[in-house]
Design an enzyme around this catalytic site. Sequence first.
Site, PDB file in Angstrom:
ATOM      1  N   GLY A   9       0.871  -1.177   0.000  1.00 12.51           N
ATOM      2  CA  GLY A   9       0.000   0.000   0.000  1.00 12.51           C
ATOM      3  C   GLY A   9       0.905   1.224   0.000  1.00 12.51           C
ATOM      4  O   GLY A   9       1.487   1.567   1.028  1.00 12.51           O
ATOM      5  N   ARG A  88     -14.451   3.204  11.364  1.00 11.76           N
ATOM      6  CA  ARG A  88     -13.412   2.258  10.942  1.00 11.76           C
ATOM      7  C   ARG A  88     -14.040   0.899  10.623  1.00 11.76           C
ATOM      8  O   ARG A  88     -13.566   0.172   9.765  1.00 11.76           O
ATOM      9  CB  ARG A  88     -12.365   2.100  12.047  1.00 11.76           C
ATOM     10  CG  ARG A  88     -11.532   3.353  12.267  1.00 11.76           C
ATOM     11  CD  ARG A  88     -10.474   3.130  13.313  1.00 11.76           C
ATOM     12  NE  ARG A  88      -9.689   4.334  13.546  1.00 11.76           N
ATOM     13  CZ  ARG A  88      -9.953   5.222  14.488  1.00 11.76           C
ATOM     14  NH1 ARG A  88     -10.969   5.056  15.292  1.00 11.76           N
ATOM     15  NH2 ARG A  88      -9.183   6.281  14.643  1.00 11.76           N
ATOM     16  N   ASN A  95     -11.647  -4.229   3.506  1.00 10.68           N
ATOM     17  CA  ASN A  95     -10.233  -4.311   3.859  1.00 10.68           C
ATOM     18  C   ASN A  95      -9.795  -5.718   4.267  1.00 10.68           C
ATOM     19  O   ASN A  95      -8.623  -6.072   4.113  1.00 10.68           O
ATOM     20  CB  ASN A  95      -9.901  -3.285   4.947  1.00 10.68           C
ATOM     21  CG  ASN A  95      -9.793  -1.881   4.359  1.00 10.68           C
ATOM     22  OD1 ASN A  95      -9.803  -1.727   3.153  1.00 10.68           O
ATOM     23  ND2 ASN A  95      -9.688  -0.877   5.211  1.00 10.68           N
ATOM     24  N   HIS A 175      -8.525   0.211  18.663  1.00 10.67           N
ATOM     25  CA  HIS A 175      -8.279   1.491  17.996  1.00 10.67           C
ATOM     26  C   HIS A 175      -9.613   2.037  17.498  1.00 10.67           C
ATOM     27  O   HIS A 175      -9.920   2.029  16.317  1.00 10.67           O
ATOM     28  CB  HIS A 175      -7.316   1.258  16.833  1.00 10.67           C
ATOM     29  CG  HIS A 175      -6.901   2.509  16.135  1.00 10.67           C
ATOM     30  ND1 HIS A 175      -6.428   3.611  16.786  1.00 10.67           N
ATOM     31  CD2 HIS A 175      -6.881   2.827  14.814  1.00 10.67           C
ATOM     32  CE1 HIS A 175      -6.135   4.551  15.899  1.00 10.67           C
ATOM     33  NE2 HIS A 175      -6.408   4.101  14.699  1.00 10.67           N
TER      34      HIS A 175
END
Length: 308
Positions: A9, A88, A95, A175
């Site tokens: 990435g 997220r 993802n 997170h």
Amino acid sequence: MKSKVSIIGAGMTGSTAAHWLAEREIADLVLVDVVEGMPQGKALDLQEALPVIGKDVSVTGSNDYAATAGSDIIVITAGLPRKPGMSRDDLLFANTNIVKKATEATIQYSPDAIYIVLTNPLDVMAYVTLKTAGLDPHRVIGQAGVLDSARMRAFVSMDLGVSIENIHCYVLGGHGDNMVPLTRASNVAGIPLEDILPADRLEAIVDRTRKGGGEIVSLLKTGSAYYAPAAAIAQMVEAILKDKHLIVPAAAYLTGQYGLKDIFFGVPVQLGRKGVEKVYEYQLSDQEMAALKKSAEGVKENIAKLNF
Ligand code: APR
């Protein structure tokens, strides 16, 4: 022989991580991305900057995972970033596929590599890498705690006008907005934050830390934070390559610590050449433990959705 770090990435975070790492002159770097020409162009641009700053490392870009062969560390930042209004967790399924592919494609060329995973939702993506590659858990680390703690340190520094070097903050947990800034263990030159900051200002710092990623997303409008996440990657890579035994908050695979199992979660970890050398446990208050459990529930729910 130089170490080799491959970054999967080459977007904002990946290429900025390469920049921070090149300045540290600790490894040759490879950038891989699906976009044709982009990793090659960024790598060449960075390589051409190195004479100016006097750093001798090689930086290459590729669309082919073969370029990553023999890496000591693989950093995964490939994925979709958050857009305004997106959590997220919205990124979860898209993802997962990207991180799974990146893991499968890299592990065949670098069977001994240590993985640092950054793609969000980070705690779950680290789990995807671990299970996809079937690695020993000490070889997979998720980057989040260094970033979240750095944000908290920055906010304390901005409030008190004290050097960031005097400020130590520890943020644990997943997170996400339920992360747990440990105000009791955080301090300014050894003075607990709770003693140096009035309760309302401390509460505002805790709240801003929890929402730190979202604050940047709503300002940028077209992407998410990258300078600070990338700087956090560089610190973790250096700790591993230099075998520093550095303790940082990061997402590690837990096997009973903090009463949690089979989950990646932000805790203090000791990083060295083997990856995660040790997970440290705080003596938490009931209230802190409850906050941690709440944060863990969100991570567990997402892991369950993936059917690994
Ligand atoms: N293989 C390799 N690269 C990929 C793949 C793939 N299968 N899919 C996407 N990419 C690349 C994109 O082409 C893009 O260049 O990943 C890169 C992501 O970069 P950005 O879109 O700039 O996103 P960035 O801000 O760097 O964030 C990347 O890190 O912090 C997290 O939430 C963030 O999950 C996001 C990730």
